[in-house]
Design a protein around this motif. Sequence first.
Motif, PDB file in Angstrom:
ATOM      1  N   ILE A 192       0.865  -1.179   0.000  1.00 36.00           N
ATOM      2  CA  ILE A 192       0.000   0.000   0.000  1.00 36.00           C
ATOM      3  C   ILE A 192       0.899   1.226   0.000  1.00 36.00           C
ATOM      4  O   ILE A 192       1.715   1.402   0.899  1.00 36.00           O
ATOM      5  CB  ILE A 192      -0.910   0.023   1.245  1.00 36.00           C
ATOM      6  CG1 ILE A 192      -1.733  -1.260   1.328  1.00 36.00           C
ATOM      7  CG2 ILE A 192      -1.805   1.258   1.227  1.00 36.00           C
ATOM      8  CD1 ILE A 192      -2.442  -1.437   2.656  1.00 36.00           C
ATOM      9  N   VAL A 193       0.748   2.045  -1.020  1.00 32.18           N
ATOM     10  CA  VAL A 193       1.529   3.278  -1.109  1.00 32.18           C
ATOM     11  C   VAL A 193       0.554   4.438  -1.058  1.00 32.18           C
ATOM     12  O   VAL A 193      -0.247   4.637  -1.977  1.00 32.18           O
ATOM     13  CB  VAL A 193       2.366   3.336  -2.407  1.00 32.18           C
ATOM     14  CG1 VAL A 193       3.177   4.616  -2.459  1.00 32.18           C
ATOM     15  CG2 VAL A 193       3.251   2.112  -2.529  1.00 32.18           C
ATOM     16  N   ASP A 194       0.599   5.163   0.052  1.00 34.17           N
ATOM     17  CA  ASP A 194      -0.290   6.315   0.223  1.00 34.17           C
ATOM     18  C   ASP A 194       0.285   7.204   1.313  1.00 34.17           C
ATOM     19  O   ASP A 194       0.760   6.700   2.332  1.00 34.17           O
ATOM     20  CB  ASP A 194      -1.693   5.847   0.607  1.00 34.17           C
ATOM     21  CG  ASP A 194      -2.746   6.900   0.341  1.00 34.17           C
ATOM     22  OD1 ASP A 194      -2.597   8.031   0.866  1.00 34.17           O
ATOM     23  OD2 ASP A 194      -3.709   6.604  -0.388  1.00 34.17           O
ATOM     24  N   ASP A 195       0.213   8.498   1.106  1.00 31.33           N
ATOM     25  CA  ASP A 195       0.748   9.419   2.103  1.00 31.33           C
ATOM     26  C   ASP A 195      -0.261   9.719   3.213  1.00 31.33           C
ATOM     27  O   ASP A 195       0.066  10.376   4.191  1.00 31.33           O
ATOM     28  CB  ASP A 195       1.236  10.720   1.456  1.00 31.33           C
ATOM     29  CG  ASP A 195       0.126  11.475   0.750  1.00 31.33           C
ATOM     30  OD1 ASP A 195      -0.993  10.930   0.653  1.00 31.33           O
ATOM     31  OD2 ASP A 195       0.380  12.596   0.281  1.00 31.33           O
ATOM     32  N   ASP A 237       3.551  -1.190   3.785  1.00 29.37           N
ATOM     33  CA  ASP A 237       3.090   0.143   3.403  1.00 29.37           C
ATOM     34  C   ASP A 237       4.244   1.122   3.376  1.00 29.37           C
ATOM     35  O   ASP A 237       5.278   0.907   4.009  1.00 29.37           O
ATOM     36  CB  ASP A 237       1.988   0.634   4.346  1.00 29.37           C
ATOM     37  CG  ASP A 237       2.454   0.771   5.779  1.00 29.37           C
ATOM     38  OD1 ASP A 237       3.193   1.727   6.069  1.00 29.37           O
ATOM     39  OD2 ASP A 237       2.050  -0.065   6.611  1.00 29.37           O
ATOM     40  N   ALA A 238       4.042   2.160   2.580  1.00 30.74           N
ATOM     41  CA  ALA A 238       5.017   3.243   2.474  1.00 30.74           C
ATOM     42  C   ALA A 238       4.256   4.507   2.076  1.00 30.74           C
ATOM     43  O   ALA A 238       3.254   4.424   1.367  1.00 30.74           O
ATOM     44  CB  ALA A 238       6.075   2.916   1.431  1.00 30.74           C
ATOM     45  N   PRO A 290       9.618   6.937  -3.329  1.00 27.66           N
ATOM     46  CA  PRO A 290      11.036   6.807  -2.934  1.00 27.66           C
ATOM     47  C   PRO A 290      11.224   5.870  -1.739  1.00 27.66           C
ATOM     48  O   PRO A 290      12.206   5.111  -1.698  1.00 27.66           O
ATOM     49  CB  PRO A 290      11.453   8.246  -2.593  1.00 27.66           C
ATOM     50  CG  PRO A 290      10.527   9.103  -3.382  1.00 27.66           C
ATOM     51  CD  PRO A 290       9.234   8.351  -3.431  1.00 27.66           C
ATOM     52  N   ARG A 291      10.304   5.896  -0.798  1.00 30.91           N
ATOM     53  CA  ARG A 291      10.447   4.994   0.371  1.00 30.91           C
ATOM     54  C   ARG A 291      10.193   3.547  -0.026  1.00 30.91           C
ATOM     55  O   ARG A 291      10.776   2.644   0.564  1.00 30.91           O
ATOM     56  CB  ARG A 291       9.506   5.442   1.485  1.00 30.91           C
ATOM     57  CG  ARG A 291       9.930   6.773   2.050  1.00 30.91           C
ATOM     58  CD  ARG A 291       9.679   6.846   3.508  1.00 30.91           C
ATOM     59  NE  ARG A 291       9.969   8.210   3.942  1.00 30.91           N
ATOM     60  CZ  ARG A 291       9.202   8.920   4.722  1.00 30.91           C
ATOM     61  NH1 ARG A 291       8.115   8.397   5.214  1.00 30.91           N
ATOM     62  NH2 ARG A 291       9.534  10.145   5.053  1.00 30.91           N
ATOM     63  N   LEU A 325      12.940  -1.663  -0.768  1.00 29.92           N
ATOM     64  CA  LEU A 325      13.183  -2.837  -1.614  1.00 29.92           C
ATOM     65  C   LEU A 325      14.663  -3.131  -1.770  1.00 29.92           C
ATOM     66  O   LEU A 325      15.055  -4.239  -2.125  1.00 29.92           O
ATOM     67  CB  LEU A 325      12.549  -2.645  -2.988  1.00 29.92           C
ATOM     68  CG  LEU A 325      11.027  -2.646  -3.015  1.00 29.92           C
ATOM     69  CD1 LEU A 325      10.532  -2.339  -4.415  1.00 29.92           C
ATOM     70  CD2 LEU A 325      10.480  -3.973  -2.539  1.00 29.92           C
ATOM     71  N   ARG A 326      15.496  -2.152  -1.496  1.00 25.30           N
ATOM     72  CA  ARG A 326      16.946  -2.361  -1.657  1.00 25.30           C
ATOM     73  C   ARG A 326      17.549  -3.124  -0.550  1.00 25.30           C
ATOM     74  O   ARG A 326      17.338  -3.428   0.440  1.00 25.30           O
ATOM     75  CB  ARG A 326      17.648  -1.021  -1.785  1.00 25.30           C
ATOM     76  CG  ARG A 326      17.324  -0.412  -3.116  1.00 25.30           C
ATOM     77  CD  ARG A 326      18.121   0.854  -3.330  1.00 25.30           C
ATOM     78  NE  ARG A 326      17.566   1.470  -4.511  1.00 25.30           N
ATOM     79  CZ  ARG A 326      17.369   2.763  -4.621  1.00 25.30           C
ATOM     80  NH1 ARG A 326      17.679   3.590  -3.671  1.00 25.30           N
ATOM     81  NH2 ARG A 326      16.877   3.257  -5.720  1.00 25.30           N
TER      82      ARG A 326
END
Length: 167
Positions: free
Chosen positions: A131-134, A155-156, A160-161, A166-167
């Motif tokens: 889930i990507v949401d600010d 979630d992020a 960029p986060r 993932l790195r």
Amino acid sequence: EVIQGLADDLHPVLNERRTTILYPGEAARVPVYTNRTLLRQLLLYLMIEITAHYSSGVLEIGCAELPEAVTISLSYSYPTGEPPAELEPCLSGSEELAGLLTVLNARGGPLLDRSGGLLISLPTSQANILIVDDNENTIRMFRRFLANENCRIFDAPDRPRVCASLR
């Protein structure tokens, strides 16, 4: 555990219908990421429907582990050596079966194999959800919505986060 519990619970009914049940023992314990109650309800339904249509035979339940799934097979045969019973007539058109499979989300639903038996494929791994949401409230809403599902949630707040994690 589910299959053995059902076999024990249905023993009186199966005896009345002169049906023997064969199922794998301890060696077939494979983790399946699905709702146990729904799986139990599905197998209970199938076992009762199959044995209601056929009597004096053997209901055989098998389990096989595949790379990302477990298959549960059901077949019914007669002790007299007749060919295995066709399961499709006693299961086709059942709204209850269709509903159980939809809720259980069995991969592809039940498949009738060439011998008239039934195969059900269930996942052995959890789904990963990102889930990507600010908006923290949106993330909380999704987490609440997915709380009872067999999945891992990541979630992020932004792209960029996500890349950094993932790195």
